[in-house]
Design a protein around this motif. Structure first.
Motif, PDB file in Angstrom:
ATOM      1  N   ALA A 158       0.822  -1.210   0.000  1.00  0.00           N
ATOM      2  CA  ALA A 158       0.000   0.000   0.000  1.00  0.00           C
ATOM      3  C   ALA A 158       0.858   1.263   0.000  1.00  0.00           C
ATOM      4  O   ALA A 158       0.427   2.310  -0.507  1.00  0.00           O
ATOM      5  N   ASP A 159       2.071   1.183   0.553  1.00  0.00           N
ATOM      6  CA  ASP A 159       2.951   2.355   0.558  1.00  0.00           C
ATOM      7  C   ASP A 159       3.248   2.842  -0.857  1.00  0.00           C
ATOM      8  O   ASP A 159       3.541   4.024  -1.060  1.00  0.00           O
ATOM      9  N   GLY A 160       3.204   1.942  -1.819  1.00  0.00           N
ATOM     10  CA  GLY A 160       3.478   2.339  -3.195  1.00  0.00           C
ATOM     11  C   GLY A 160       2.238   2.713  -3.974  1.00  0.00           C
ATOM     12  O   GLY A 160       2.315   2.906  -5.198  1.00  0.00           O
ATOM     13  N   LEU A 161       1.100   2.820  -3.295  1.00  0.00           N
ATOM     14  CA  LEU A 161      -0.161   3.088  -3.996  1.00  0.00           C
ATOM     15  C   LEU A 161      -0.764   4.440  -3.644  1.00  0.00           C
ATOM     16  O   LEU A 161      -1.969   4.620  -3.767  1.00  0.00           O
ATOM     17  N   ARG A 162       0.055   5.381  -3.189  1.00  0.00           N
ATOM     18  CA  ARG A 162      -0.486   6.700  -2.857  1.00  0.00           C
ATOM     19  C   ARG A 162      -1.091   7.340  -4.111  1.00  0.00           C
ATOM     20  O   ARG A 162      -0.511   7.271  -5.203  1.00  0.00           O
ATOM     21  N   LEU A 163      -2.229   7.966  -3.965  1.00  0.00           N
ATOM     22  CA  LEU A 163      -2.984   8.483  -5.106  1.00  0.00           C
ATOM     23  C   LEU A 163      -2.845   9.984  -5.297  1.00  0.00           C
ATOM     24  O   LEU A 163      -3.490  10.567  -6.166  1.00  0.00           O
ATOM     25  N   GLY A 164      -2.016  10.627  -4.489  1.00  0.00           N
ATOM     26  CA  GLY A 164      -1.892  12.071  -4.595  1.00  0.00           C
ATOM     27  C   GLY A 164      -2.949  12.782  -3.776  1.00  0.00           C
ATOM     28  O   GLY A 164      -3.733  12.175  -3.044  1.00  0.00           O
ATOM     29  N   SER A 165      -2.989  14.084  -3.910  1.00  0.00           N
ATOM     30  CA  SER A 165      -3.901  14.891  -3.094  1.00  0.00           C
ATOM     31  C   SER A 165      -4.768  15.770  -3.976  1.00  0.00           C
ATOM     32  O   SER A 165      -4.550  15.894  -5.186  1.00  0.00           O
ATOM     33  N   GLU A 166      -5.745  16.392  -3.337  1.00  0.00           N
ATOM     34  CA  GLU A 166      -6.616  17.335  -4.021  1.00  0.00           C
ATOM     35  C   GLU A 166      -7.067  18.392  -3.021  1.00  0.00           C
ATOM     36  O   GLU A 166      -7.105  18.142  -1.816  1.00  0.00           O
ATOM     37  N   LEU A 167      -7.384  19.570  -3.541  1.00  0.00           N
ATOM     38  CA  LEU A 167      -7.897  20.649  -2.699  1.00  0.00           C
ATOM     39  C   LEU A 167      -9.412  20.575  -2.664  1.00  0.00           C
ATOM     40  O   LEU A 167     -10.064  20.465  -3.707  1.00  0.00           O
ATOM     41  N   VAL A 168      -9.972  20.620  -1.461  1.00  0.00           N
ATOM     42  CA  VAL A 168     -11.422  20.634  -1.311  1.00  0.00           C
ATOM     43  C   VAL A 168     -11.801  21.828  -0.448  1.00  0.00           C
ATOM     44  O   VAL A 168     -11.006  22.302   0.367  1.00  0.00           O
ATOM     45  N   PRO A 169     -13.006  22.369  -0.613  1.00  0.00           N
ATOM     46  CA  PRO A 169     -13.447  23.465   0.249  1.00  0.00           C
ATOM     47  C   PRO A 169     -13.456  23.022   1.711  1.00  0.00           C
ATOM     48  O   PRO A 169     -13.691  21.843   2.011  1.00  0.00           O
ATOM     49  N   LEU A 170     -13.214  23.934   2.611  1.00  0.00           N
ATOM     50  CA  LEU A 170     -13.184  23.612   4.033  1.00  0.00           C
ATOM     51  C   LEU A 170     -14.448  22.884   4.467  1.00  0.00           C
ATOM     52  O   LEU A 170     -14.383  21.900   5.203  1.00  0.00           O
ATOM     53  N   ARG A 171     -15.598  23.327   3.997  1.00  0.00           N
ATOM     54  CA  ARG A 171     -16.865  22.720   4.408  1.00  0.00           C
ATOM     55  C   ARG A 171     -16.982  21.262   3.950  1.00  0.00           C
ATOM     56  O   ARG A 171     -17.813  20.509   4.472  1.00  0.00           O
ATOM     57  N   ALA A 172     -16.171  20.858   2.958  1.00  0.00           N
ATOM     58  CA  ALA A 172     -16.233  19.485   2.452  1.00  0.00           C
ATOM     59  C   ALA A 172     -15.080  18.626   2.957  1.00  0.00           C
ATOM     60  O   ALA A 172     -14.918  17.485   2.531  1.00  0.00           O
ATOM     61  N   SER A 173     -14.287  19.155   3.871  1.00  0.00           N
ATOM     62  CA  SER A 173     -13.083  18.437   4.309  1.00  0.00           C
ATOM     63  C   SER A 173     -13.340  17.440   5.425  1.00  0.00           C
ATOM     64  O   SER A 173     -12.511  16.563   5.677  1.00  0.00           O
ATOM     65  N   GLY A 174     -14.472  17.550   6.117  1.00  0.00           N
ATOM     66  CA  GLY A 174     -14.774  16.633   7.213  1.00  0.00           C
ATOM     67  C   GLY A 174     -14.796  15.186   6.749  1.00  0.00           C
ATOM     68  O   GLY A 174     -15.378  14.866   5.707  1.00  0.00           O
ATOM     69  N   GLY A 175     -14.154  14.313   7.492  1.00  0.00           N
ATOM     70  CA  GLY A 175     -14.116  12.904   7.140  1.00  0.00           C
ATOM     71  C   GLY A 175     -13.030  12.532   6.155  1.00  0.00           C
ATOM     72  O   GLY A 175     -12.861  11.348   5.841  1.00  0.00           O
ATOM     73  N   ARG A 176     -12.268  13.501   5.652  1.00  0.00           N
ATOM     74  CA  ARG A 176     -11.171  13.218   4.731  1.00  0.00           C
ATOM     75  C   ARG A 176      -9.860  13.128   5.503  1.00  0.00           C
ATOM     76  O   ARG A 176      -9.780  13.476   6.681  1.00  0.00           O
ATOM     77  N   ARG A 177      -8.806  12.665   4.835  1.00  0.00           N
ATOM     78  CA  ARG A 177      -7.479  12.537   5.427  1.00  0.00           C
ATOM     79  C   ARG A 177      -6.573  13.637   4.905  1.00  0.00           C
ATOM     80  O   ARG A 177      -6.449  13.831   3.692  1.00  0.00           O
ATOM     81  N   LEU A 178      -5.952  14.374   5.824  1.00  0.00           N
ATOM     82  CA  LEU A 178      -5.072  15.471   5.423  1.00  0.00           C
ATOM     83  C   LEU A 178      -3.899  14.950   4.605  1.00  0.00           C
ATOM     84  O   LEU A 178      -3.357  13.877   4.870  1.00  0.00           O
ATOM     85  N   ALA A 179      -3.491  15.752   3.625  1.00  0.00           N
ATOM     86  CA  ALA A 179      -2.352  15.388   2.778  1.00  0.00           C
ATOM     87  C   ALA A 179      -1.137  16.261   3.059  1.00  0.00           C
ATOM     88  O   ALA A 179      -0.115  16.111   2.399  1.00  0.00           O
ATOM     89  N   GLN A 180      -1.237  17.186   3.999  1.00  0.00           N
ATOM     90  CA  GLN A 180      -0.108  18.037   4.337  1.00  0.00           C
ATOM     91  C   GLN A 180      -0.211  18.453   5.801  1.00  0.00           C
ATOM     92  O   GLN A 180      -1.267  18.344   6.422  1.00  0.00           O
ATOM     93  N   THR A 181       0.917  18.900   6.338  1.00  0.00           N
ATOM     94  CA  THR A 181       0.906  19.423   7.699  1.00  0.00           C
ATOM     95  C   THR A 181       0.218  20.782   7.702  1.00  0.00           C
ATOM     96  O   THR A 181       0.525  21.640   6.882  1.00  0.00           O
ATOM     97  N   ILE A 182      -0.728  20.961   8.600  1.00  0.00           N
ATOM     98  CA  ILE A 182      -1.431  22.231   8.729  1.00  0.00           C
ATOM     99  C   ILE A 182      -0.810  23.004   9.884  1.00  0.00           C
ATOM    100  O   ILE A 182      -0.709  22.497  11.000  1.00  0.00           O
ATOM    101  N   GLU A 183      -0.391  24.242   9.600  1.00  0.00           N
ATOM    102  CA  GLU A 183       0.275  25.069  10.607  1.00  0.00           C
ATOM    103  C   GLU A 183      -0.561  26.284  10.958  1.00  0.00           C
ATOM    104  O   GLU A 183      -1.354  26.771  10.134  1.00  0.00           O
TER     105      GLU A 183
END
Length: 491
Positions: free
Chosen positions: A52-77
């Motif tokens: 599975a480590d070799g199967l990363r699918l990349g990331s996408e930008l979603v509106p904040l209101r649609a981010s609930g239940g998703r997995r973060l793709a970057q560190t949020i500061e």
């Protein structure tokens, strides 16, 4: 010695020495079916996670209101200190602590009120000796003030010249009722790391720091097939000798619970060529495939044939023949995407072909020992048991961790707790058993694991009530009541 357990599509069998003796063509065929080396659950899980480590699918930008239940793709500061200024924790008066050090109900401190400030506003004057500013919850503390007195400890007054004043009836100390700048977060501090499941509290934080869009991992698309000529659609009336396909919807619900997108592809007959063609067609649009049924050693267990084909193809450095030769469904209907993918099969590079391999085709566990997994063209294929209980366990142990790891979760394996076994599980097993259980918290803080009834692999009555999987170690005696065991928590 052979152990056999009835299931919903064939039998789940154990051959202690890894072989079934026989003679002639039948004996050779049985040897091929039975010669499946069991790997430990932990080893199988590590193989799955490595793939599975070799199967990363990349990331996408979603509106904040649609981010609930998703997995973060970057560190949020934190984009600023928080609070960004010293703010009042309640309604009251901003004062100098030195001015109210001796205040009491009998001898209140009298201060001139020079201004009033609401949340979102700023005081026009600094607090100096003998003065105070009326302040509301959340407002910025005026310059010069180092304490806030709650309104309930004050009384309105008026000075001799007619200007407003306040009586402070209790002594105070510096910093009371004030949230200092940066109390919660300092600019640049991490709010959440990649792989974090975005919960409502995270959404609040992200909004606070101005994240109108959030980078999240793309959701894996998971094709779900059920194999078995005995299967009917859920909405169909029962017919003699047939059952409804309940596994597909159960697996789809577990996929959604894991943050991925299920694609229900229906049921397939017990025909290897038809199954291979359907899987090859789905491969173009799916990131992962999960099948249920057909993994045991019966004459019609088609997924066993598929996995032997993959294994034989890998051993001869060739892409498995079933997938190459059955890229198109028999009736010729195929999507443009799938057609392009199928036509491109012949152009796969040697490295693509080398990436296709069986991870395991037997696991040392009960239920679900025939559970199998493979990597084909860089994508994962899971073949779970057709027995509902075994299918459920196989998903929790292998498929869910794979989906979580693809979405950037480092600690993707199931969470476990230690619990005291409430009632004995005295059935012996050559492999570790995973028994559906409910959890009971005693008043003394001890956690009890109470095995549920109807926990055979073919039974589904207890799946809905299961809160965990009690791990009963292999052996000739099972486990006695009172033993401390490991329990895998079910989300």
């Amino acid at each position: 010695m052979m152990m056999e357990m009835a299931n919903g599509g064939g039998t789940e069998k154990t051959v202690e020495n890894g072989w079934n003796t026989g003679s002639g063509a039948l004996g050779l065929e049985q040897a091929g079916r039975f010669n499946r080396k069991a790997v430990k659950v932990e080893e199988a899980q590590q193989r799955v996670l490595a793939a599975a480590d070799g199967l990363r699918l990349g990331s996408e930008l979603v509106p904040l209101r649609a981010s609930g239940g998703r997995r973060l793709a970057q560190t949020i500061e934190a984009s600023s200190d928080w609070p960004p200024f010293a703010r009042s924790g309640l309604d009251g008066y901003a004062v100098r602590a030195a001015d109210i050090a001796g205040a009491s109900p009998e001898q209140p401190a009298e201060l001139r009120v020079i201004d009033s400030v609401a949340a979102g506003g700023l005081a026009l004057a600094a607090v100096q000796k003998g003065t105070a500013v009326r302040i509301m919850t959340g407002a910025a503390v005026p310059e010069g003030a180092d304490a806030v007195v709650m309104l309930e400890q004050t009384a309105d007054a008026m000075l001799a010249d007619g200007s407003p004043a306040v009586l402070i009836k209790r002594a105070g100390t510096a910093s009371q009722n004030i949230a200092p700048r940066g109390e919660e977060f300092r600019r640049g501090s991490a709010l959440a790391v990649p792989g974090t499941l975005v919960r409502p509290g995270h959404v609040a934080l992200l909004g606070t720091f101005g994240y109108a869009e959030v980078a999240v991992h793309k959701r894996p698309r998971v094709a779900v097939f059920a194999t078995g000529s005995e299967l009917l659609p859920v909405e169909a009336p029962l017919a003699p000798g047939q059952i409804r396909d309940s596994n597909s919807c159960m697996v789809a619900a577990m996929i959604e619970q894991s943050g991925a997108e299920p694609v229900l592809c229906g049921s397939l007959p017990d025909e290897p060529a038809a199954v291979a063609a359907a899987l090859a067609s789905a491969w173009a649009d799916a990131d992962l495939i999960v099948t249920t049924g057909g993994v045991s050693v019966g004459d019609f267990d088609v997924m066993s044939d598929i996995f032997r084909s993959i294994k034989n193809g890998s051993e001869t450095n060739r892409q498995n023949r079933l997938f190459r030769d059955n890229s198109f469904p028999p009736d010729g209907h195929i999507s443009n995407t799938a057609r392009a993918s199928a036509e491109g099969n012949e152009a796969r590079t040697a490295s693509d072909e080398a990436a296709s391999r069986v991870l395991f085709d037997r696991v040392a566990m009960r239920p679900g020992s025939p559970t199998s997994a493979a990597v084909i063209g860089g994508k994962l294929l899971f073949a779970l048991s057709g027995n509902p209980g075994a299918c459920f366990v196989g998903f929790e142990l292998f498929v869910r961790p794979a989906l979580l790891r693809i979405q950037g979760v480092k600690e993707a394996l199931p969470r476990t707790v230690r619990a005291q076994l409430h009632t004995a599980v005295d059935k012996p097993s050559p492999h570790d058993r995973f028994v559906r259980t409910r959890l009971i918290s005693r008043s003394d803080g001890c956690l009890l694991a109470d095995p549920l009834a109807f926990t055979k692999s073919s039974m589904m009555a207890s799946i809905a009530d299961a809160e965990g999987l009690a791990v009963i170690p292999s052996g000739s005696k099972g486990a006695e009541a009172g033993e401390i065991i490991e329990v895998i928590l079910i989300p």
